[in-house]
Scaffold this motif. Structure first.
Motif, short mmCIF file in Angstrom:
data_model
loop_
_atom_site.label_atom_id
_atom_site.label_comp_id
_atom_site.label_asym_id
_atom_site.label_seq_id
_atom_site.Cartn_x
_atom_site.Cartn_y
_atom_site.Cartn_z
N VAL A 11 0.85 -1.20 0.00
CA VAL A 11 0.00 0.00 0.00
C VAL A 11 0.88 1.25 0.00
CG1 VAL A 11 -1.68 1.34 1.32
CG2 VAL A 11 -1.98 -1.14 1.08
N LYS A 12 1.91 1.24 0.83
CA LYS A 12 2.84 2.37 0.86
C LYS A 12 3.50 2.58 -0.50
CE LYS A 12 4.15 2.15 5.74
NZ LYS A 12 5.25 1.84 6.66
N LYS A 13 3.88 1.48 -1.13
CA LYS A 13 4.59 1.54 -2.40
C LYS A 13 3.70 2.09 -3.52
CE LYS A 13 6.77 -2.25 -3.17
NZ LYS A 13 7.11 -3.61 -3.63
N HIS A 14 2.41 1.80 -3.46
CA HIS A 14 1.51 2.15 -4.56
C HIS A 14 0.67 3.39 -4.31
CE1 HIS A 14 2.41 -1.41 -6.92
NE2 HIS A 14 2.39 -2.10 -5.78
N THR A 15 0.91 4.08 -3.20
CA THR A 15 0.17 5.31 -2.91
C THR A 15 1.13 6.35 -2.38
OG1 THR A 15 -0.32 4.85 -0.58
CG2 THR A 15 -1.84 3.92 -2.21
N ASP A 16 0.64 7.57 -2.29
CA ASP A 16 1.46 8.61 -1.68
C ASP A 16 0.95 8.95 -0.28
OD1 ASP A 16 -0.88 9.83 -2.43
OD2 ASP A 16 0.06 11.50 -3.49
N TYR A 17 0.26 7.98 0.33
CA TYR A 17 -0.25 8.17 1.68
C TYR A 17 0.81 7.86 2.73
CZ TYR A 17 -5.13 8.65 0.28
OH TYR A 17 -6.31 9.10 -0.24
N ARG A 18 0.75 8.61 3.82
CA ARG A 18 1.53 8.28 5.01
C ARG A 18 0.55 7.53 5.90
NH1 ARG A 18 2.16 10.55 10.10
NH2 ARG A 18 0.99 12.38 9.47
N LEU A 19 0.70 6.24 5.98
CA LEU A 19 -0.24 5.41 6.73
C LEU A 19 -0.04 5.60 8.22
CD1 LEU A 19 0.04 2.10 4.66
CD2 LEU A 19 -1.62 3.94 4.40
N VAL A 20 -1.15 5.73 8.95
CA VAL A 20 -1.08 5.88 10.39
C VAL A 20 -1.76 4.73 11.12
CG1 VAL A 20 -0.80 8.39 10.38
CG2 VAL A 20 -3.10 7.41 10.40
N GLU A 21 -2.71 4.09 10.48
CA GLU A 21 -3.34 2.91 11.06
C GLU A 21 -4.12 2.19 9.98
OE1 GLU A 21 -6.51 3.23 13.95
OE2 GLU A 21 -7.31 5.01 12.98
N GLN A 22 -4.56 0.98 10.32
CA GLN A 22 -5.42 0.22 9.43
C GLN A 22 -6.47 -0.47 10.27
OE1 GLN A 22 -5.54 -3.25 9.72
NE2 GLN A 22 -3.77 -3.46 11.06
N LYS A 23 -7.63 -0.67 9.68
CA LYS A 23 -8.69 -1.46 10.31
C LYS A 23 -9.10 -2.46 9.25
CE LYS A 23 -10.37 1.89 13.59
NZ LYS A 23 -10.23 1.34 14.88
N LEU A 24 -8.79 -3.69 9.50
CA LEU A 24 -9.04 -4.72 8.51
C LEU A 24 -9.73 -5.90 9.17
CD1 LEU A 24 -8.53 -5.47 5.53
CD2 LEU A 24 -6.34 -6.39 6.22
N TYR A 25 -10.81 -6.34 8.55
CA TYR A 25 -11.58 -7.46 9.08
C TYR A 25 -11.66 -8.55 8.02
CZ TYR A 25 -13.10 -3.79 12.27
OH TYR A 25 -13.11 -2.75 13.16
N PHE A 26 -11.39 -9.77 8.44
CA PHE A 26 -11.55 -10.94 7.59
C PHE A 26 -12.77 -11.70 8.09
CE2 PHE A 26 -7.05 -9.94 7.30
CZ PHE A 26 -6.80 -10.05 5.94
N TYR A 27 -13.65 -12.09 7.18
CA TYR A 27 -14.88 -12.78 7.56
C TYR A 27 -14.84 -14.21 7.04
CZ TYR A 27 -16.56 -8.10 8.60
OH TYR A 27 -16.71 -6.85 9.13
N GLY A 28 -15.27 -15.13 7.87
CA GLY A 28 -15.30 -16.53 7.50
C GLY A 28 -15.94 -17.34 8.61
N TYR A 29 -15.59 -18.62 8.68
CA TYR A 29 -16.16 -19.52 9.69
C TYR A 29 -15.04 -20.11 10.53
CZ TYR A 29 -20.43 -18.99 7.07
OH TYR A 29 -21.55 -18.45 6.47
#
Length: 140
Positions: A112-130
């Motif tokens: 994500v850092k490599k492909h954007t010009d954003y300075r990342l400060v956090e992420q919220k990521l959810y994976f859904y499954g069983y």
């Protein structure tokens, strides 16, 4: 708990037994409970505490950075005392929410850092499954 009490005092907030109990519950569980779950777990120890008090306390603890609020898409928030940015697994069967080690995402964050010009400060990521228990139920 002493650090939590000190932070509450530093922010000009009262150190109450209810606030400390809610924070203690969150720090000592791998679950990611809702406000209602927290209320039910503490009701016997704090019979005069209302659900509104739990919600207000969670908001205070979130605002001063002692907990994080999770929106996993089920109509109510979950709460986590681990305030480091980390992904979560959500079971579509039983609703369980679990932490996923953030190192699993290191390559993704770098991409994500490599492909954007954003300075990342956090992420919220959810994976859904069983979860494994629900997988067994589904296969029967």
């Amino acid at each position: 708990m002493e650090e939590a009490a000190a932070l509450l005092k530093q922010k000009g907030l009262k150190v109450t037994p209810q606030r400390l109990a809610i924070l203690n519950l969150l720090r000592n569980t791998k679950e990611h409970p809702t406000a209602e779950t927290i209320y039910k777990k503490l009701a016997s120890d704090f019979p005069t505490m209302s659900l509104a008090t739990v919600y207000k306390t969670l908001e205070v603890l979130k605002n001063i950075g002692l907990i994080q609020e999770l929106n996993v898409g089920e109509g109510s928030f979950r709460y986590d005392a681990n305030t480091n940015s980390h992904p979560h697994l959500v079971c579509l069967g039983c609703g369980k929410v679990e932490d996923l080690d953030e190192s699993v995402l290191q390559n993704l964050i770098e991409e994500v850092k490599k492909h954007t010009d954003y300075r990342l400060v956090e992420q919220k990521l959810y994976f859904y499954g069983y979860c494994p228990v629900c997988q067994k139920k589904l296969s029967n």
